[in-house]
Structure formats: structure tokens, C-alpha cells
Enzyme design. Structure first.
Site, PDB file in Angstrom:
ATOM      1  N   HIS A 241       0.822  -1.212   0.000  1.00  0.00           N
ATOM      2  CA  HIS A 241       0.000   0.000   0.000  1.00  0.00           C
ATOM      3  C   HIS A 241       0.859   1.266   0.000  1.00  0.00           C
ATOM      4  O   HIS A 241       1.946   1.294   0.571  1.00  0.00           O
ATOM      5  CB  HIS A 241      -0.961   0.002   1.197  1.00  0.00           C
ATOM      6  CG  HIS A 241      -2.127  -0.930   1.008  1.00  0.00           C
ATOM      7  ND1 HIS A 241      -2.864  -1.429   2.056  1.00  0.00           N
ATOM      8  CD2 HIS A 241      -2.667  -1.453  -0.127  1.00  0.00           C
ATOM      9  CE1 HIS A 241      -3.831  -2.214   1.581  1.00  0.00           C
ATOM     10  NE2 HIS A 241      -3.728  -2.248   0.274  1.00  0.00           N
TER      11      HIS A 241
ATOM     12  N   HIS B 230      -0.669   2.097  12.379  1.00  0.00           N
ATOM     13  CA  HIS B 230      -1.657   3.184  12.449  1.00  0.00           C
ATOM     14  C   HIS B 230      -2.129   3.420  13.877  1.00  0.00           C
ATOM     15  O   HIS B 230      -2.201   2.496  14.690  1.00  0.00           O
ATOM     16  CB  HIS B 230      -2.889   2.868  11.586  1.00  0.00           C
ATOM     17  CG  HIS B 230      -2.630   2.897  10.113  1.00  0.00           C
ATOM     18  ND1 HIS B 230      -2.715   4.045   9.361  1.00  0.00           N
ATOM     19  CD2 HIS B 230      -2.275   1.909   9.251  1.00  0.00           C
ATOM     20  CE1 HIS B 230      -2.435   3.769   8.094  1.00  0.00           C
ATOM     21  NE2 HIS B 230      -2.159   2.473   8.003  1.00  0.00           N
TER      22      HIS B 230
HETATM   23 FE    FE Z   1      -1.694   1.419   6.108  1.00  0.00          FE
HETATM   24 ZN    ZN Z   2      -2.361  -1.162   4.275  1.00  0.00          ZN
END
Ligand code: FE
Ligand code: ZN
Length: 255
Positions: free
Chosen positions: A58, A171
Site C-alpha cells: 500500500h 496506524h
Molecule cells: Fe496502512
Molecule cells: Zn495497508
């Protein structure tokens, strides 16, 4: 000898990590969420980035690879199954491979599901694991590419690590994850107290990451498919473990 870890915020809710072998000075950026930030943070603490270790393809994890490479000459280590998507890769790794950073050694763990080839890096001696978007504090990654069965198998591998393992996820999602977790496991006292600590930390602007695997085992509904209380609340007392996981993930997707 030791593994040094430096954590910083990047983009809106990502964490970037620089890790360093204190003996040799070898230094890796775990993913490249924001190249400019990574380079300036490394400069500020005086670490020279020699490697990039990607967890998955990503953009908020590999999107800064080229800029970090251009500025530092870093070698890129990335999951073999995603090397084509990631672009320039110096060493493609898969489950069971050993990766070294100076005198520090990490084992590659297949944690596919969020993306098909997602890997985690586990430093057994240092008791730390970098898990990208596979496992979060009180949560887990959305299943963009894999199946619930695959993700259940991946999370089973993380669940089997020593409980004292420090989990560095990518995150800051913990407060929202806690609200969801309480909706599926409302009577879990460990979760209730975990959620209170999260609220207190966020009120002071502090990170809730890293987390301890032991705390996740007690409170994270995405690792608790074998818990009778959670199963009862979901009406899945006799279901397969992966089916319990799948139901928790399905509810989170529409929470
Ligand atoms: Fe991510
Ligand atoms: Zn990701």
C-alpha cells in the site's frame, strides 16, 4: 548489543519506524509512509538509513521507497509476493526467511489477508514485531485482498508469539477500535480497562502504539475467536475459529 526503535507520526494516522543495530549502526526504515518525514527524523537523531523493510505494497507503506532510496542508497527488502507492485526490490522475502540488520536478526512471518503478500518482521531476541496493517491495537487490518480464513491463519501466527512481544503496528486507530471492541465484547473487564487507558492517553495526545501482545490477547476481539464470552455474545458458540473471526471482521466493516 541492542535493537533501537525510533517511532514518529507520519501522514494523518500512520506511524513510521526507524530501527537500528546499536553495535553496527545499520538502520532500517520500516515502511515508507512519508519520505520527507522519514529523512528529516533520521537526520535529527543522527541515524543513517541503510535499508527499507516493507510490510506490504500500500502507498502509505511503500510509496516513499524511491525517495528514501534516492536520498540514502538504502537497499529495499520486501515481500516476494508483492515485489512487482512495490517496484524496485533488492531482496524479496517470504515466510520463514531470516533478515539481519547488523547483528540483529528478524524472522519473516506471513500475515497475508489485508494484502495477499503482507509480512511481519519479528525480532525474537529483542521481543519486538513490526506488523504493518495486519494487527492493530484492539483491531486488525481490513481484508482488501485475502479471505477471512487466510487472515485467521495469519493472526494465529502472531497470536502464537511470546505474550511479552511488543507489537509495533502502522496506524493510530486504537480509540475507534476500542469502541467497536466494546460493542462485541462488552463484558470483558480487561477490554474495559484497556479502553479507559486508551482514552486517557489520547486525551493527552499520547500514542497508544506500541502495544503488548499479552494485552491484545486479553482484549482484542480479532484474536479472541476461542473466547467463550465473545462467542456467546456473537451467537457462535459452536462455530469454527475462523468463522468467529470472520463475523467480528464483518461487523467491524459496517460499524
Ligand atoms: Fe496502512
Ligand atoms: Zn495497508
Amino acid at each position: 548489543m541492542a535493537l533501537d526503535v525510533f517511532q514518529f507520526s507520519a501522514l494523518s494516522d500512520n506511524y513510521g519506524y526507524l530501527i537500528r543495530c546499536s553495535t553496527t549502526g545499520a538502520c532500517a526504515a520500516i515502511d515508507t509512509p512519508e519520505a520527507g518525514k522519514i529523512l528529516s527524523e533520521a537526520k535529527a537523531i543522527g541515524w543513517d538509513i541503510t535499508e527499507v523493510w516493507n510490510t506490504h505494497h500500500h502507498w502509505d507503506h511503500a510509496g516513499g521507497n524511491d525517495e528514501v532510496r534516492a536520498a540514502t542508497g538504502a537497499q529495499v527488502i520486501a515481500p516476494a509476493a508483492e515485489a512487482d507492485t512495490i517496484g524496485h526490490v533488492d531482496r524479496a522475502v517470504e515466510h520463514g526467511d531470516i533478515v539481519t540488520l547488523g547483528e540483529q536478526t528478524a524472522k519473516v512471518i506471513d500475515v497475508g489477508g489485508h494484502t495477499l503478500g503482507h509480512v511481519a518482521y519479528w525480532f525474537e531476541d529483542a521481543n519486538v514485531a513490526f506488523v504493518g496493517d495486519a494487527l492493530f491495537a484492539l483491531g486488525c487490518g481490513r481484508l482488501f485482498e485475502g479471505t477471512p480464513q487466510q487472515m485467521h491463519a495469519s493472526l494465529s501466527r502472531l497470536k502464537a508469539l511470546p505474550p511479552e512481544t511488543v507489537i509495533y503496528c502502522a496506524h493510530e486507530y486504537t480509540q475507534a477500535n476500542a469502541r467497536f471492541a466494546l460493542s462485541v465484547d462488552p463484558d470483558n473487564a480487561a477490554l474495559q480497562s484497556y479502553a479507559q487507558k486508551v482514552d486517557a492517553k489520547r486525551a493527552k495526545g499520547e500514542p497508544t502504539v506500541p502495544t503488548l501482545l499479552a494485552a491484545e490477547l486479553e482484549a482484542n476481539p480479532f484474536l479472541r475467536w476461542d473466547d467463550p464470552g465473545l462467542r456467546a455474545h456473537l451467537g457462535l458458540k459452536t462455530a469454527q475459529d475462523w468463522e468467529v473471526f470472520a463475523e467480528v471482521r464483518r461487523r467491524k466493516d459496517s460499524f
